[in-house]
Design a protein around this motif. Structure first.
Motif, short mmCIF file in Angstrom:
data_model
loop_
_atom_site.label_atom_id
_atom_site.label_comp_id
_atom_site.label_asym_id
_atom_site.label_seq_id
_atom_site.Cartn_x
_atom_site.Cartn_y
_atom_site.Cartn_z
N GLY A 38 0.81 -1.21 0.00
CA GLY A 38 0.00 0.00 0.00
C GLY A 38 0.84 1.26 0.00
N PRO A 39 0.19 2.41 -0.02
CA PRO A 39 0.92 3.68 -0.06
C PRO A 39 1.80 3.86 1.18
CG PRO A 39 -1.41 4.00 -0.57
CD PRO A 39 -1.27 2.60 -0.09
N LEU A 40 2.91 4.50 0.97
CA LEU A 40 3.84 4.77 2.06
C LEU A 40 3.25 5.79 3.03
CD1 LEU A 40 6.94 4.44 3.01
CD2 LEU A 40 7.24 6.66 1.91
N LEU A 41 3.40 5.53 4.32
CA LEU A 41 3.08 6.51 5.36
C LEU A 41 4.34 7.29 5.67
CD1 LEU A 41 0.95 4.16 7.61
CD2 LEU A 41 0.08 6.10 6.30
N HIS A 42 4.26 8.62 5.64
CA HIS A 42 5.46 9.46 5.71
C HIS A 42 5.34 10.43 6.87
CE1 HIS A 42 8.24 12.65 3.66
NE2 HIS A 42 8.87 11.96 4.60
N TRP A 43 6.31 10.39 7.78
CA TRP A 43 6.36 11.33 8.90
C TRP A 43 7.66 12.12 8.80
CZ3 TRP A 43 6.87 9.82 14.80
CH2 TRP A 43 6.80 11.00 15.57
N PRO A 44 7.64 13.32 8.21
CA PRO A 44 8.85 14.15 8.16
C PRO A 44 9.07 14.84 9.51
CG PRO A 44 7.03 15.25 7.03
CD PRO A 44 6.50 13.92 7.50
N VAL A 104 -12.59 7.29 13.55
CA VAL A 104 -11.68 8.43 13.41
C VAL A 104 -11.08 8.43 12.01
CG1 VAL A 104 -11.13 8.32 15.87
CG2 VAL A 104 -9.65 7.15 14.23
N PHE A 105 -10.47 9.55 11.65
CA PHE A 105 -9.79 9.67 10.37
C PHE A 105 -8.37 9.12 10.48
CE2 PHE A 105 -12.97 13.09 10.34
CZ PHE A 105 -13.63 12.81 9.16
N ASN A 129 10.77 17.31 12.31
CA ASN A 129 11.49 18.57 12.45
C ASN A 129 11.73 18.83 13.93
OD1 ASN A 129 9.13 19.97 13.58
ND2 ASN A 129 8.33 19.95 11.49
N SER A 130 12.29 19.97 14.26
CA SER A 130 12.69 20.25 15.64
C SER A 130 11.49 20.36 16.58
CB SER A 130 13.51 21.55 15.70
OG SER A 130 12.75 22.65 15.20
N ARG A 131 10.29 20.53 16.05
CA ARG A 131 9.10 20.65 16.89
C ARG A 131 8.28 19.37 16.95
NH1 ARG A 131 9.56 24.69 13.48
NH2 ARG A 131 7.92 23.87 12.12
N SER A 132 8.71 18.32 16.29
CA SER A 132 7.94 17.09 16.24
C SER A 132 7.90 16.40 17.60
CB SER A 132 8.54 16.13 15.20
OG SER A 132 8.48 16.67 13.90
N THR A 133 6.74 15.83 17.92
CA THR A 133 6.56 15.09 19.17
C THR A 133 5.96 13.73 18.86
OG1 THR A 133 4.32 15.94 19.53
CG2 THR A 133 6.17 17.24 20.44
N LEU A 134 6.05 12.83 19.83
CA LEU A 134 5.45 11.51 19.66
C LEU A 134 3.95 11.63 19.46
CD1 LEU A 134 5.59 8.41 19.75
CD2 LEU A 134 5.34 8.57 22.25
N ALA A 135 3.30 12.50 20.23
CA ALA A 135 1.86 12.66 20.11
C ALA A 135 1.45 13.06 18.70
CB ALA A 135 1.36 13.71 21.11
N GLU A 136 2.24 13.93 18.06
CA GLU A 136 1.96 14.35 16.68
C GLU A 136 2.01 13.17 15.73
OE1 GLU A 136 4.94 16.09 13.48
OE2 GLU A 136 4.48 17.57 15.04
N GLY A 137 2.96 12.26 15.94
CA GLY A 137 3.06 11.09 15.09
C GLY A 137 1.92 10.12 15.30
N LEU A 138 1.36 10.09 16.51
CA LEU A 138 0.30 9.14 16.81
C LEU A 138 -1.08 9.65 16.39
CD1 LEU A 138 1.44 7.91 20.34
CD2 LEU A 138 1.57 6.65 18.17
N VAL A 165 -10.65 13.78 15.48
CA VAL A 165 -9.43 12.99 15.72
C VAL A 165 -8.92 12.45 14.40
CG1 VAL A 165 -8.45 10.96 16.87
CG2 VAL A 165 -10.20 12.32 18.04
N ARG A 166 -7.68 12.73 14.10
CA ARG A 166 -7.03 12.16 12.92
C ARG A 166 -5.74 11.49 13.36
NH1 ARG A 166 -7.44 12.46 7.54
NH2 ARG A 166 -8.91 14.23 7.62
N LEU A 167 -5.60 10.21 13.05
CA LEU A 167 -4.38 9.50 13.39
C LEU A 167 -3.22 10.02 12.55
CD1 LEU A 167 -5.68 5.82 13.66
CD2 LEU A 167 -5.63 7.61 15.42
N GLY A 168 -2.05 10.10 13.17
CA GLY A 168 -0.85 10.51 12.45
C GLY A 168 -0.24 9.34 11.70
#
Length: 335
Positions: free
Chosen positions: A87-93, A197-198, A95-104, A137-140
């Motif tokens: 399937g399509p690649l899931l991509h998490w770029p 959720v999305f 940066n210096s402000r990224s957190t675990l919560a943002e990825g989840l 709610v949108r999953l990261g």
């Protein structure tokens, strides 16, 4: 005077710069072809990289990929998704402000509050007063990768070394447990224990039960690292480490052949030699070589493919343009 015939003056774009609306023929035929699709189909890792990736797949461990810019670290993840039809690649770029919560996941509390105020306004129908928290709610990328499936998804965590110092350690628990909780959903009453959720890939909404997500098949996680800092030992020992080395002349010729064909590979030898000479002094990405070869083959440089200098540029201009296209990434010299 304006030129209205640019479509006739320009040659076709290089394969890695075609943005087509036709199906991509990859893991999901409903998706349009993209430059990333092309790179995934034509990527050729060396044997050592293939063996280490296979080891990581057997062990269900994240793959930590290190290498100089432009050697294909991110493309490796896309190639895995393509080759294994996952399937399509899931991509998490990162940066210096990224957190675990943002990825989840992301919870739009402000949007929910605004809609709650509208629902309470006089004249609102009773059916419109029912709150659907799942709409906020949108999953990261990481959260989507951990959804329960029979087959794993491929997740690219790009340039983790640019992130916060604590982010690698924060990822450890998720990697070890293969699960996470969405507190905003876990606190809901029993009659709302299932919430749709999305997801990050903008597919159909998915159902989360009691705010808990646990994977069935651990995702294939590819983490790229430019070597800007060291990671904690506890993080390193939980990853399979892959170091992608710069390509030699033979490999570069094969890349040109795969991307542009035999004619381009035959004409590219002097450009490859120049590329290798410059790379010995500074970092240069492989896609810069491909750009230079394609530019020469197009006739714009009047150098390859039998094009006369009169149709392209004089010798001095050709040399100057090649130098500009093969300029080192860290070079501060003017082009």
């Amino acid at each position: 005077m304006p030129h209205s015939d640019i479509d006739e003056l320009l040659p076709p774009p290089p394969p890695w710069r075609v943005f087509s609306e036709a199906p991509g023929g990859g893991a999901d035929d409903d998706l349009p072809a993209t430059p990333e699709d092309h790179r995934a189909r034509t990527y050729r890792p060396d044997r050592n990289v293939v063996e280490l990736v296979n080891a990581a797949l057997y062990l269900r461990r994240p793959i930590l990929v290190t290498g100089k810019p432009g050697v294909g670290k991110s493309t490796l993840a896309r190639s895995i998704a393509y080759e294994l039809d996952l399937g399509p690649l899931l991509h998490w770029p990162v940066n210096s402000r990224s957190t675990l919560a943002e990825g989840l996941y992301r919870y739009d509390a402000i949007g929910r509050l605004q809609e709650a105020n509208l629902r309470d306004a006089p004249g609102t129908a009773e059916d419109d007063r029912t709150a659907d928290i799942g709409r906020y709610v949108r999953l990261g990328p990481l959260g989507t990768a951990l959804l329960p499936r029979s087959k794993p998804r491929v997740l690219l965590i790009d340039e983790l070394d640019k992130g916060d110092l604590d982010l690698p350690n924060d990822l450890l628990d998720v990697f070890e447990e293969g699960s996470y909780t969405v507190p905003e959903l876990a606190r809901l009453p029993d009659e709302q224990h299932e919430v749709e959720v999305f997801t990050d890939d903008h597919g159909p909404r998915t159902t989360i039960r009691r705010g808990r997500v646990s994977c069935d098949a651990f995702p294939i996680v590819v983490i790229t690292n430019n070597g800007e800092r060291r990671f904690p030992p506890a993080f390193l020992r939980r990853c399979v480490r892959v170091d992608i080395q710069p390509h030699d002349n033979r490999a570069l010729a094969q890349i040109v052949r795969t991307q542009l064909g035999d004619e381009a590979a035959a004409a590219a030898e002097p450009v490859i030699e120049r590329f290798m000479a410059k790379r010995s002094r500074d970092d240069i990405a492989t896609d810069q070589l491909l750009n230079a070869v394609y530019f020469a083959m197009s006739g714009a440089l009047g150098e390859a493919g039998g094009q006369a200098a009169a149709e392209g540029a004089d010798a001095h201009t050709r040399e100057r343009l090649l130098d500009a296209l093969l300029r080192g990434i860290n070079s501060m010299d003017p082009a």
